[in-house]
Design a protein around this motif. Sequence first.
Motif, PDB file in Angstrom:
ATOM      1  N   LEU A   1    -172.928 -46.754-108.519  1.00 52.06           N
ATOM      2  CA  LEU A   1    -174.153 -46.305-109.181  1.00 52.06           C
ATOM      3  C   LEU A   1    -174.130 -46.574-110.685  1.00 52.06           C
ATOM      4  N   GLY A   2    -173.007 -47.037-111.204  1.00 53.35           N
ATOM      5  CA  GLY A   2    -172.895 -47.334-112.627  1.00 53.35           C
ATOM      6  C   GLY A   2    -172.844 -46.089-113.489  1.00 53.35           C
ATOM      7  N   LYS A   3    -172.201 -45.035-113.003  1.00 53.38           N
ATOM      8  CA  LYS A   3    -172.113 -43.768-113.724  1.00 53.38           C
ATOM      9  C   LYS A   3    -170.651 -43.388-113.917  1.00 53.38           C
ATOM     10  N   ASN A   4    -170.430 -42.445-114.849  1.00 52.09           N
ATOM     11  CA  ASN A   4    -169.086 -41.892-115.000  1.00 52.09           C
ATOM     12  C   ASN A   4    -168.880 -40.717-114.062  1.00 52.09           C
ATOM     13  N   ASP A   5    -169.890 -39.863-113.962  1.00 49.82           N
ATOM     14  CA  ASP A   5    -169.805 -38.672-113.121  1.00 49.82           C
ATOM     15  C   ASP A   5    -170.987 -38.615-112.166  1.00 49.82           C
ATOM     16  N   LEU A   6    -170.731 -38.112-110.966  1.00 51.22           N
ATOM     17  CA  LEU A   6    -171.788 -37.946-109.969  1.00 51.22           C
ATOM     18  C   LEU A   6    -172.440 -36.578-110.134  1.00 51.22           C
ATOM     19  N   THR A   7    -173.697 -36.483-109.734  1.00 52.47           N
ATOM     20  CA  THR A   7    -174.361 -35.184-109.711  1.00 52.47           C
ATOM     21  C   THR A   7    -173.863 -34.416-108.488  1.00 52.47           C
ATOM     22  N   GLU A   8    -174.163 -33.137-108.453  1.00 50.36           N
ATOM     23  CA  GLU A   8    -173.756 -32.296-107.315  1.00 50.36           C
ATOM     24  C   GLU A   8    -174.325 -32.864-106.010  1.00 50.36           C
ATOM     25  N   GLU A   9    -175.569 -33.319-106.066  1.00 44.07           N
ATOM     26  CA  GLU A   9    -176.222 -33.864-104.871  1.00 44.07           C
ATOM     27  C   GLU A   9    -175.533 -35.142-104.399  1.00 44.07           C
ATOM     28  N   GLU A  10    -175.155 -35.996-105.346  1.00 42.01           N
ATOM     29  CA  GLU A  10    -174.473 -37.240-104.994  1.00 42.01           C
ATOM     30  C   GLU A  10    -173.079 -36.950-104.421  1.00 42.01           C
ATOM     31  N   GLU A  11    -172.410 -35.928-104.964  1.00 37.39           N
ATOM     32  CA  GLU A  11    -171.106 -35.543-104.418  1.00 37.39           C
ATOM     33  C   GLU A  11    -171.252 -35.046-102.982  1.00 37.39           C
ATOM     34  N   LEU A  12    -172.304 -34.260-102.733  1.00 37.79           N
ATOM     35  CA  LEU A  12    -172.567 -33.774-101.373  1.00 37.79           C
ATOM     36  C   LEU A  12    -172.838 -34.933-100.426  1.00 37.79           C
ATOM     37  N   THR A  13    -173.551 -35.930-100.910  1.00 34.89           N
ATOM     38  CA  THR A  13    -173.851 -37.103-100.088  1.00 34.89           C
ATOM     39  C   THR A  13    -172.564 -37.797 -99.665  1.00 34.89           C
ATOM     40  N   VAL A  14    -171.644 -37.979-100.612  1.00 33.64           N
ATOM     41  CA  VAL A  14    -170.371 -38.631-100.308  1.00 33.64           C
ATOM     42  C   VAL A  14    -169.578 -37.796 -99.309  1.00 33.64           C
ATOM     43  N   LEU A  15    -169.504 -36.495 -99.542  1.00 36.05           N
ATOM     44  CA  LEU A  15    -168.774 -35.609 -98.626  1.00 36.05           C
ATOM     45  C   LEU A  15    -169.371 -35.648 -97.225  1.00 36.05           C
ATOM     46  N   SER A  16    -170.680 -35.564 -97.145  1.00 35.08           N
ATOM     47  CA  SER A  16    -171.357 -35.601 -95.843  1.00 35.08           C
ATOM     48  C   SER A  16    -171.080 -36.913 -95.119  1.00 35.08           C
ATOM     49  N   ARG A  17    -171.084 -38.004 -95.866  1.00 34.74           N
ATOM     50  CA  ARG A  17    -170.819 -39.319 -95.277  1.00 34.74           C
ATOM     51  C   ARG A  17    -169.402 -39.372 -94.709  1.00 34.74           C
ATOM     52  N   GLU A  18    -168.441 -38.816 -95.453  1.00 33.40           N
ATOM     53  CA  GLU A  18    -167.051 -38.814 -94.994  1.00 33.40           C
ATOM     54  C   GLU A  18    -166.895 -37.989 -93.714  1.00 33.40           C
ATOM     55  N   VAL A  19    -167.563 -36.832 -93.668  1.00 31.33           N
ATOM     56  CA  VAL A  19    -167.490 -35.984 -92.465  1.00 31.33           C
ATOM     57  C   VAL A  19    -168.130 -36.709 -91.286  1.00 31.33           C
ATOM     58  N   LYS A  20    -169.277 -37.337 -91.522  1.00 33.35           N
ATOM     59  CA  LYS A  20    -169.973 -38.040 -90.450  1.00 33.35           C
ATOM     60  C   LYS A  20    -169.114 -39.185 -89.898  1.00 33.35           C
ATOM     61  N   GLN A  21    -168.458 -39.928 -90.784  1.00 36.66           N
ATOM     62  CA  GLN A  21    -167.598 -41.022 -90.333  1.00 36.66           C
ATOM     63  C   GLN A  21    -166.481 -40.496 -89.434  1.00 36.66           C
ATOM     64  N   ARG A  22    -165.922 -39.366 -89.811  1.00 33.50           N
ATOM     65  CA  ARG A  22    -164.837 -38.793 -89.016  1.00 33.50           C
ATOM     66  C   ARG A  22    -165.344 -38.272 -87.674  1.00 33.50           C
ATOM     67  N   LYS A  23    -166.529 -37.680 -87.674  1.00 29.26           N
ATOM     68  CA  LYS A  23    -167.088 -37.190 -86.409  1.00 29.26           C
ATOM     69  C   LYS A  23    -167.380 -38.350 -85.464  1.00 29.26           C
ATOM     70  N   ASP A  24    -167.882 -39.447 -86.014  1.00 29.12           N
ATOM     71  CA  ASP A  24    -168.135 -40.630 -85.188  1.00 29.12           C
ATOM     72  C   ASP A  24    -166.824 -41.169 -84.604  1.00 29.12           C
ATOM     73  N   SER A  25    -165.806 -41.254 -85.446  1.00 34.21           N
ATOM     74  CA  SER A  25    -164.497 -41.730 -84.986  1.00 34.21           C
ATOM     75  C   SER A  25    -163.913 -40.784 -83.950  1.00 34.21           C
ATOM     76  N   LEU A  26    -164.141 -39.492 -84.144  1.00 33.07           N
ATOM     77  CA  LEU A  26    -163.635 -38.480 -83.219  1.00 33.07           C
ATOM     78  C   LEU A  26    -164.159 -38.731 -81.809  1.00 33.07           C
ATOM     79  N   GLN A  27    -165.448 -39.028 -81.703  1.00 34.37           N
ATOM     80  CA  GLN A  27    -166.048 -39.309 -80.396  1.00 34.37           C
ATOM     81  C   GLN A  27    -165.405 -40.532 -79.743  1.00 34.37           C
ATOM     82  N   GLU A  28    -165.203 -41.575 -80.539  1.00 32.90           N
ATOM     83  CA  GLU A  28    -164.619 -42.803 -80.001  1.00 32.90           C
ATOM     84  C   GLU A  28    -163.173 -42.589 -79.561  1.00 32.90           C
ATOM     85  N   PHE A  29    -162.420 -41.823 -80.351  1.00 30.96           N
ATOM     86  CA  PHE A  29    -161.025 -41.561 -79.991  1.00 30.96           C
ATOM     87  C   PHE A  29    -160.941 -40.697 -78.738  1.00 30.96           C
TER      88      PHE A  29
END
Length: 148
Positions: free
Chosen positions: A40-68
């Motif tokens: 995003l070309g920033k030094n720090d993320l906003t709270e909302e952007e941090e939540l987006t990253v966290l949510s994405r990480e959880v979703k990736q793991r849940k998807d992998s969980l189903q496949e495993f």
Amino acid sequence: MTISERLTEDMKVAMKARDKKRLGVIRMVRSSMQNEAIKLGKNDLTEEEELTVLSREVKQRKDSLQEFKQAGRDDLVSDLREEINILNDYLPKQLTEEELETVVSETINEVDASGKSDMGKVMSAVMPKVKGKADGTQVNKEVMKQLS
């Protein structure tokens, strides 16, 4: 305290406690947040952007969980569950089904939706309200149910 600050503090605690699993997950999330900031070309993320990253990480793991699970890899399933639990510590409290139903029905009334053809309009209005508090697939199911 922002999510990044909590992650930094918890990383120090995990290092002192020699908790390799928690330390690895925290480092991975911090790395993902840094990559997002660079993208995003920033030094720090906003709270909302941090939540987006966290949510994405959880979703990736849940998807992998189903496949495993389907592949019968129980060793990896337990590791992923542990990672998801660690990540959930940093997400806001998840909405209950009743709270989600209320948010969806209020939004349907706000956007004056009448049928399934208005699905996109409702979803685009609901998702910012429940960001980090509800999974997109849960929201989708609830919107479909209420628009039927």
